[in-house]
Design a protein around this motif. Sequence first.
Motif, PDB file in Angstrom:
ATOM      1  N   LEU A  15     -44.903 111.961  50.465  1.00 19.64           N
ATOM      2  CA  LEU A  15     -46.230 112.010  51.081  1.00 19.64           C
ATOM      3  C   LEU A  15     -46.691 113.456  51.052  1.00 19.64           C
ATOM      4  CD1 LEU A  15     -48.539 110.524  52.588  1.00 19.64           C
ATOM      5  CD2 LEU A  15     -47.357 111.133  54.713  1.00 19.64           C
ATOM      6  N   ARG A  16     -47.820 113.706  50.440  1.00 18.15           N
ATOM      7  CA  ARG A  16     -48.341 115.069  50.326  1.00 18.15           C
ATOM      8  C   ARG A  16     -48.466 115.710  51.702  1.00 18.15           C
ATOM      9  NH1 ARG A  16     -50.180 116.985  46.536  1.00 18.15           N
ATOM     10  NH2 ARG A  16     -51.881 118.148  45.741  1.00 18.15           N
ATOM     11  N   GLY A  17     -47.911 116.913  51.828  1.00 23.54           N
ATOM     12  CA  GLY A  17     -47.996 117.676  53.071  1.00 23.54           C
ATOM     13  C   GLY A  17     -46.925 117.344  54.095  1.00 23.54           C
ATOM     14  N   ALA A  18     -46.091 116.338  53.836  1.00 22.91           N
ATOM     15  CA  ALA A  18     -45.095 115.902  54.824  1.00 22.91           C
ATOM     16  C   ALA A  18     -43.903 116.846  54.861  1.00 22.91           C
ATOM     17  CB  ALA A  18     -44.637 114.480  54.527  1.00 22.91           C
ATOM     18  N   ARG A  19     -43.407 117.083  56.054  1.00 25.06           N
ATOM     19  CA  ARG A  19     -42.271 117.973  56.284  1.00 25.06           C
ATOM     20  C   ARG A  19     -41.107 117.226  56.941  1.00 25.06           C
ATOM     21  NH1 ARG A  19     -44.742 120.367  53.074  1.00 25.06           N
ATOM     22  NH2 ARG A  19     -45.633 122.445  53.206  1.00 25.06           N
ATOM     23  N   GLY A  20     -41.016 115.931  56.666  1.00 22.43           N
ATOM     24  CA  GLY A  20     -39.927 115.133  57.220  1.00 22.43           C
ATOM     25  C   GLY A  20     -40.358 114.191  58.326  1.00 22.43           C
ATOM     26  N   GLU A  21     -41.612 114.270  58.715  1.00 27.33           N
ATOM     27  CA  GLU A  21     -42.113 113.387  59.760  1.00 27.33           C
ATOM     28  C   GLU A  21     -41.962 111.936  59.312  1.00 27.33           C
ATOM     29  OE1 GLU A  21     -44.710 115.345  58.091  1.00 27.33           O
ATOM     30  OE2 GLU A  21     -44.035 117.116  59.167  1.00 27.33           O
ATOM     31  N   ASN A  22     -41.367 111.125  60.163  1.00 19.18           N
ATOM     32  CA  ASN A  22     -41.175 109.693  59.879  1.00 19.18           C
ATOM     33  C   ASN A  22     -40.459 109.451  58.553  1.00 19.18           C
ATOM     34  OD1 ASN A  22     -42.559 108.925  62.287  1.00 19.18           O
ATOM     35  ND2 ASN A  22     -44.478 109.359  61.250  1.00 19.18           N
ATOM     36  N   GLY A  23     -39.653 110.423  58.102  1.00 19.47           N
ATOM     37  CA  GLY A  23     -38.876 110.242  56.881  1.00 19.47           C
ATOM     38  C   GLY A  23     -39.627 110.511  55.600  1.00 19.47           C
ATOM     39  N   TYR A  24     -40.838 111.044  55.667  1.00 22.59           N
ATOM     40  CA  TYR A  24     -41.640 111.368  54.485  1.00 22.59           C
ATOM     41  C   TYR A  24     -41.512 112.855  54.154  1.00 22.59           C
ATOM     42  CZ  TYR A  24     -44.009 106.864  54.859  1.00 22.59           C
ATOM     43  OH  TYR A  24     -44.293 105.529  54.894  1.00 22.59           O
ATOM     44  N   TYR A  25     -41.524 113.155  52.855  1.00 18.98           N
ATOM     45  CA  TYR A  25     -41.444 114.543  52.397  1.00 18.98           C
ATOM     46  C   TYR A  25     -42.378 114.758  51.217  1.00 18.98           C
ATOM     47  CZ  TYR A  25     -37.092 114.946  55.012  1.00 18.98           C
ATOM     48  OH  TYR A  25     -36.155 114.968  56.019  1.00 18.98           O
ATOM     49  N   ASP A  26     -42.918 115.985  51.126  1.00 14.60           N
ATOM     50  CA  ASP A  26     -43.472 116.428  49.850  1.00 14.60           C
ATOM     51  C   ASP A  26     -42.450 117.385  49.262  1.00 14.60           C
ATOM     52  OD1 ASP A  26     -43.890 118.948  51.048  1.00 14.60           O
ATOM     53  OD2 ASP A  26     -46.052 118.952  50.732  1.00 14.60           O
ATOM     54  N   CYS A  27     -42.715 117.950  48.106  1.00 14.12           N
ATOM     55  CA  CYS A  27     -41.689 118.752  47.428  1.00 14.12           C
ATOM     56  C   CYS A  27     -41.253 119.944  48.270  1.00 14.12           C
ATOM     57  CB  CYS A  27     -42.152 119.196  46.042  1.00 14.12           C
ATOM     58  SG  CYS A  27     -43.578 120.312  45.987  1.00 14.12           S
ATOM     59  N   TYR A  28     -42.192 120.609  48.920  1.00 15.09           N
ATOM     60  CA  TYR A  28     -41.808 121.779  49.711  1.00 15.09           C
ATOM     61  C   TYR A  28     -41.157 121.381  51.032  1.00 15.09           C
ATOM     62  CZ  TYR A  28     -41.547 126.484  51.382  1.00 15.09           C
ATOM     63  OH  TYR A  28     -41.057 127.677  51.843  1.00 15.09           O
ATOM     64  N   GLY A  29     -41.599 120.283  51.624  1.00 18.82           N
ATOM     65  CA  GLY A  29     -40.945 119.795  52.840  1.00 18.82           C
ATOM     66  C   GLY A  29     -39.488 119.437  52.578  1.00 18.82           C
ATOM     67  N   LEU A  30     -39.226 118.824  51.434  1.00 15.15           N
ATOM     68  CA  LEU A  30     -37.857 118.503  51.050  1.00 15.15           C
ATOM     69  C   LEU A  30     -37.048 119.783  50.854  1.00 15.15           C
ATOM     70  CD1 LEU A  30     -35.647 116.494  50.171  1.00 15.15           C
ATOM     71  CD2 LEU A  30     -36.576 116.686  47.846  1.00 15.15           C
ATOM     72  N   LEU A  31     -37.627 120.756  50.189  1.00 16.19           N
ATOM     73  CA  LEU A  31     -36.945 122.028  49.971  1.00 16.19           C
ATOM     74  C   LEU A  31     -36.588 122.684  51.308  1.00 16.19           C
ATOM     75  CD1 LEU A  31     -36.137 123.962  47.615  1.00 16.19           C
ATOM     76  CD2 LEU A  31     -38.269 125.166  48.108  1.00 16.19           C
ATOM     77  N   MET A  32     -37.522 122.683  52.252  1.00 12.82           N
ATOM     78  CA  MET A  32     -37.251 123.246  53.575  1.00 12.82           C
ATOM     79  C   MET A  32     -36.074 122.535  54.237  1.00 12.82           C
ATOM     80  SD  MET A  32     -41.086 123.854  55.099  1.00 12.82           S
ATOM     81  CE  MET A  32     -40.420 124.265  56.709  1.00 12.82           C
ATOM     82  N   GLU A  33     -36.027 121.201  54.144  1.00 15.59           N
ATOM     83  CA  GLU A  33     -34.936 120.433  54.747  1.00 15.59           C
ATOM     84  C   GLU A  33     -33.600 120.759  54.088  1.00 15.59           C
ATOM     85  OE1 GLU A  33     -32.541 117.806  56.889  1.00 15.59           O
ATOM     86  OE2 GLU A  33     -34.435 118.788  57.367  1.00 15.59           O
ATOM     87  N   LEU A  34     -33.581 120.884  52.778  1.00 13.57           N
ATOM     88  CA  LEU A  34     -32.335 121.204  52.072  1.00 13.57           C
ATOM     89  C   LEU A  34     -31.826 122.581  52.472  1.00 13.57           C
ATOM     90  CD1 LEU A  34     -33.353 119.763  48.602  1.00 13.57           C
ATOM     91  CD2 LEU A  34     -31.602 118.820  50.131  1.00 13.57           C
ATOM     92  N   TYR A  35     -32.716 123.564  52.545  1.00 10.70           N
ATOM     93  CA  TYR A  35     -32.289 124.893  52.997  1.00 10.70           C
ATOM     94  C   TYR A  35     -31.833 124.854  54.449  1.00 10.70           C
ATOM     95  CZ  TYR A  35     -33.274 127.639  48.848  1.00 10.70           C
ATOM     96  OH  TYR A  35     -33.224 128.177  47.585  1.00 10.70           O
ATOM     97  N   ARG A  36     -32.509 124.089  55.301  1.00  8.21           N
ATOM     98  CA  ARG A  36     -32.104 123.977  56.704  1.00  8.21           C
ATOM     99  C   ARG A  36     -30.660 123.492  56.795  1.00  8.21           C
ATOM    100  NH1 ARG A  36     -30.959 120.513  60.263  1.00  8.21           N
ATOM    101  NH2 ARG A  36     -31.511 118.718  59.018  1.00  8.21           N
ATOM    102  N   ARG A  37     -30.305 122.528  55.941  1.00  5.51           N
ATOM    103  CA  ARG A  37     -28.939 122.003  55.935  1.00  5.51           C
ATOM    104  C   ARG A  37     -27.921 123.050  55.485  1.00  5.51           C
ATOM    105  NH1 ARG A  37     -29.187 115.664  54.233  1.00  5.51           N
ATOM    106  NH2 ARG A  37     -30.809 115.113  55.736  1.00  5.51           N
ATOM    107  N   MET A  38     -28.392 124.073  54.802  1.00  6.99           N
ATOM    108  CA  MET A  38     -27.516 125.167  54.383  1.00  6.99           C
ATOM    109  C   MET A  38     -27.566 126.336  55.373  1.00  6.99           C
ATOM    110  SD  MET A  38     -27.875 125.167  50.209  1.00  6.99           S
ATOM    111  CE  MET A  38     -29.349 126.136  50.226  1.00  6.99           C
ATOM    112  N   GLY A  39     -28.295 126.141  56.485  1.00  6.87           N
ATOM    113  CA  GLY A  39     -28.368 127.187  57.499  1.00  6.87           C
ATOM    114  C   GLY A  39     -29.391 128.271  57.216  1.00  6.87           C
ATOM    115  N   VAL A  40     -30.351 127.984  56.351  1.00  8.88           N
ATOM    116  CA  VAL A  40     -31.391 128.954  55.986  1.00  8.88           C
ATOM    117  C   VAL A  40     -32.743 128.396  56.382  1.00  8.88           C
ATOM    118  CG1 VAL A  40     -32.510 130.151  54.053  1.00  8.88           C
ATOM    119  CG2 VAL A  40     -30.030 129.781  54.027  1.00  8.88           C
ATOM    120  N   GLU A  41     -33.520 129.214  57.062  1.00 10.95           N
ATOM    121  CA  GLU A  41     -34.878 128.780  57.418  1.00 10.95           C
ATOM    122  C   GLU A  41     -35.850 129.268  56.349  1.00 10.95           C
ATOM    123  OE1 GLU A  41     -38.163 129.180  60.964  1.00 10.95           O
ATOM    124  OE2 GLU A  41     -36.060 129.527  61.432  1.00 10.95           O
TER     125      GLU A  41
END
Length: 150
Positions: A15-41
Amino acid sequence: MTELYFGDLLTKPYLRGARGENGYYDCYGLLMELYRRMGVEAPNYKTPETPRQMASSAAVWKQSWEPVLSKAGYPTIKSCDPTDSNTYALVPYSTLLLRVAGENCHTAMLLPKMQFIHTWQGSGMVVVDRLLSPVWRNKVVGVYQPCSTT
């Protein structure tokens, strides 16, 4: 570096613009989540509305990201951007900036074995693709890491 677990993200809807809300991601929201899992904001940016707006915001985006240039022991790739003469190292868990629809507007995370994880309108969900597939091999503009990790 430890392995990054992302299995629970596969097939999450795009979903364009999504940052993980309700399980939806856009490309950058997904990237943010992956880095978060690695301990990087990773810095948060509002997703522009059009590919052209995304491309113009890439200049601002690059201020918070360091290029991963040629490194011994890693395969390299030349940027497909004719204005960029850099050769980038393909270091796993780095960020790929990709050209889509003629604009430098898509982000993904490089995985081991020349694969990457991303989501975009064309897939409709989070997927893993091969970097050297005919669809993606000539789309890499650059390889980056957040400034805070270098």
